[in-house]
Write a protein that holds these residues in place. Structure first.
Motif, mmCIF file in Angstrom:
data_model
loop_
_atom_site.group_PDB
_atom_site.id
_atom_site.type_symbol
_atom_site.label_atom_id
_atom_site.label_comp_id
_atom_site.label_asym_id
_atom_site.label_seq_id
_atom_site.Cartn_x
_atom_site.Cartn_y
_atom_site.Cartn_z
ATOM 1 N N GLY A 208 -8.790 30.978 -31.443
ATOM 2 C CA GLY A 208 -8.697 29.691 -32.121
ATOM 3 C C GLY A 208 -9.767 29.410 -33.146
ATOM 4 O O GLY A 208 -9.919 28.268 -33.596
ATOM 5 N N TYR A 209 -10.488 30.450 -33.570
ATOM 6 C CA TYR A 209 -11.550 30.253 -34.556
ATOM 7 C C TYR A 209 -11.069 30.600 -35.953
ATOM 8 O O TYR A 209 -10.100 31.333 -36.150
ATOM 9 N N GLU A 210 -11.773 30.077 -36.943
ATOM 10 C CA GLU A 210 -11.625 30.506 -38.330
ATOM 11 C C GLU A 210 -12.758 31.465 -38.663
ATOM 12 O O GLU A 210 -13.871 31.326 -38.132
ATOM 13 N N ASN A 228 -16.145 29.516 -36.960
ATOM 14 C CA ASN A 228 -16.172 28.106 -36.558
ATOM 15 C C ASN A 228 -14.777 27.645 -36.146
ATOM 16 O O ASN A 228 -13.764 28.258 -36.512
ATOM 17 N N ARG A 229 -14.751 26.550 -35.384
ATOM 18 C CA ARG A 229 -13.481 25.915 -35.051
ATOM 19 C C ARG A 229 -12.958 25.169 -36.272
ATOM 20 O O ARG A 229 -13.749 24.635 -37.067
ATOM 21 N N PRO A 230 -11.655 25.090 -36.473
ATOM 22 C CA PRO A 230 -11.115 24.315 -37.594
ATOM 23 C C PRO A 230 -11.643 22.886 -37.594
ATOM 24 O O PRO A 230 -11.600 22.188 -36.575
ATOM 25 N N ASP A 232 -14.694 21.936 -37.741
ATOM 26 C CA ASP A 232 -16.012 21.820 -37.126
ATOM 27 C C ASP A 232 -17.048 22.458 -38.051
ATOM 28 O O ASP A 232 -16.914 23.618 -38.430
ATOM 29 N N SER A 235 -21.231 26.420 -36.813
ATOM 30 C CA SER A 235 -20.694 27.777 -36.891
ATOM 31 C C SER A 235 -21.579 28.757 -36.140
ATOM 32 O O SER A 235 -22.737 28.469 -35.815
ATOM 33 N N LEU A 327 -19.450 31.408 -28.121
ATOM 34 C CA LEU A 327 -18.026 31.392 -28.436
ATOM 35 C C LEU A 327 -17.214 31.395 -27.146
ATOM 36 O O LEU A 327 -17.569 32.079 -26.174
ATOM 37 N N ASP A 328 -16.106 30.684 -27.155
ATOM 38 C CA ASP A 328 -15.181 30.681 -26.020
ATOM 39 C C ASP A 328 -14.043 31.647 -26.336
ATOM 40 O O ASP A 328 -13.166 31.342 -27.152
#
Length: 337
Positions: A208-210, A228-230, A232, A235, A327-328
């Protein structure tokens, strides 16, 4: 080593006669060349010609009021030596689309096995039809399953087609494709290492990261990914390394192999950065037995935080982690802990 496909921008007034005199004559004298109409109609306001050389090289030249554009995987005629180069993405959009359509048709004719994989073909077009790398880059995918052991060509191509079709890496196409190289010599080590960055991107995107490739840092280096998360602003940084299995290197065991490769990163670039980078160790080049030995022992890799993983073309990922990850990745990796 030549560069991936790029335009040459040639300002001035061009005509078919000038093209014949300044470009065709030079190509024909050196290589043997024929000039004709392109396979596809050029954009409105442009005229275009196609060159085919006796050695299999091709080139395109198109022009409009005040400027011409050359692109090919052959020698550059001397009349264009002093012209400026520009990447595919820098050219006028209508010209880029036409050139890519023309070249993808060429690629499909030369390598029909790529036809079912249009996004992969488009993504790697700058190297698949480059001057020096057009044979080696395609051979890497066709004969060596892009670095996966015990995998067939179509299984591998289908996996990367699905990954690239997300469009997540489209913006970085020339940078990422260019890393595959344009050498006449097949370098499985370097090419597999490049695909390790795509494998890491797959893991991050699945979680689910960019991702933003080639993140510049204060040491003057570039780290493989900013993550990073969309939406967010916070980073993380990820650096990728891909060790070779023992049969391809001096290391006597798979565990030694991953430790030595990871140490090269941790004692160099990552040490200079001074922390804050997660190391991804991509073990996708390892056959089942070697990976099972690694997963069973889960050795340290001389850097924390770290993720050691193995991806298969099915999209299944196994791995283990060392240190506290920022990171998850639970949705992307089946942890072997």
């Amino acid at each position: 080593m030549a560069k991936p496909l790029r335009f040459r921008h040639a300002p001035g007034s061009w005509s078919e006669q000038r093209v014949r005199n300044e470009l065709l004559q030079a190509l024909d004298a050196n290589l043997g060349a024929e000039m004709g109409r392109p396979w596809h109609k050029p954009p409105s306001g442009y005229e275009a010609l196609r060159f085919e050389m006796e050695n299999g090289d091709i080139a395109l030249f198109c022009w409009t009021d005040g400027a011409g554009y050359w692109l090919g995987n052959t020698e550059t005629p001397s009349a264009l030596w002093r012209t400026d180069k520009m990447g595919l993405e820098e050219a006028p959009s209508e010209l880029k689309r036409w050139v890519e359509r023309e070249l993808l048709a060429q690629l499909e004719e030369e390598s029909p096995w790529l036809k079912p994989y249009p996004h992969l073909s488009w993504f790697f077009l700058p190297v698949f039809l480059s001057k020096d790398g057009r044979e080696t880059t395609r051979e890497f995918f066709e004969e060596h399953a892009a670095g996966f052991p015990d995998a067939d060509r179509d299984e591998t191509l289908a996996f990367y087609e699905e990954l690239l079709s997300t469009g997540a890496l489209d913006e970085y196409r020339e940078t990422m494709a260019g890393k595959l190289g344009t050498s006449e010599t097949l370098d499985l080590t370097r090419m597999s290492a490049t695909m390790g960055e795509f494998n890491a991107a797959y893991v991050l995107l699945e979680a689910g990261y960019e991702v933003t490739p080639e993140a510049a840092v204060t040491t003057g280096h570039s780290i493989d990914y900013q993550v990073n998360r969309p939406g967010d602003d916070e980073s993380s940084l990820v650096e990728v390394t891909r060790p070779l299995p023992p049969k391809h290197r001096a290391a006597g065991s798979p565990i030694t192999a991953i430790r030595e490769t990871a140490e090269t990163k941790s004692s160099g670039q990552l040490q200079e950065h001074g922390g804050g980078v997660t190391l991804f160790v991509d073990c996708s080049s390892f056959p089942d037995d070697d990976w099972q030995a690694i997963a069973g022992e889960r050795p340290e890799v001389r850097h924390r935080p770290a993720v050691v993983f193995r991806l298969r073309p099915s999209g299944h990922v196994e791995g283990y982690r060392k240190g506290g990850l920022p990171l998850d990745l639970d949705s992307a990796i089946e942890w072997v802990e």
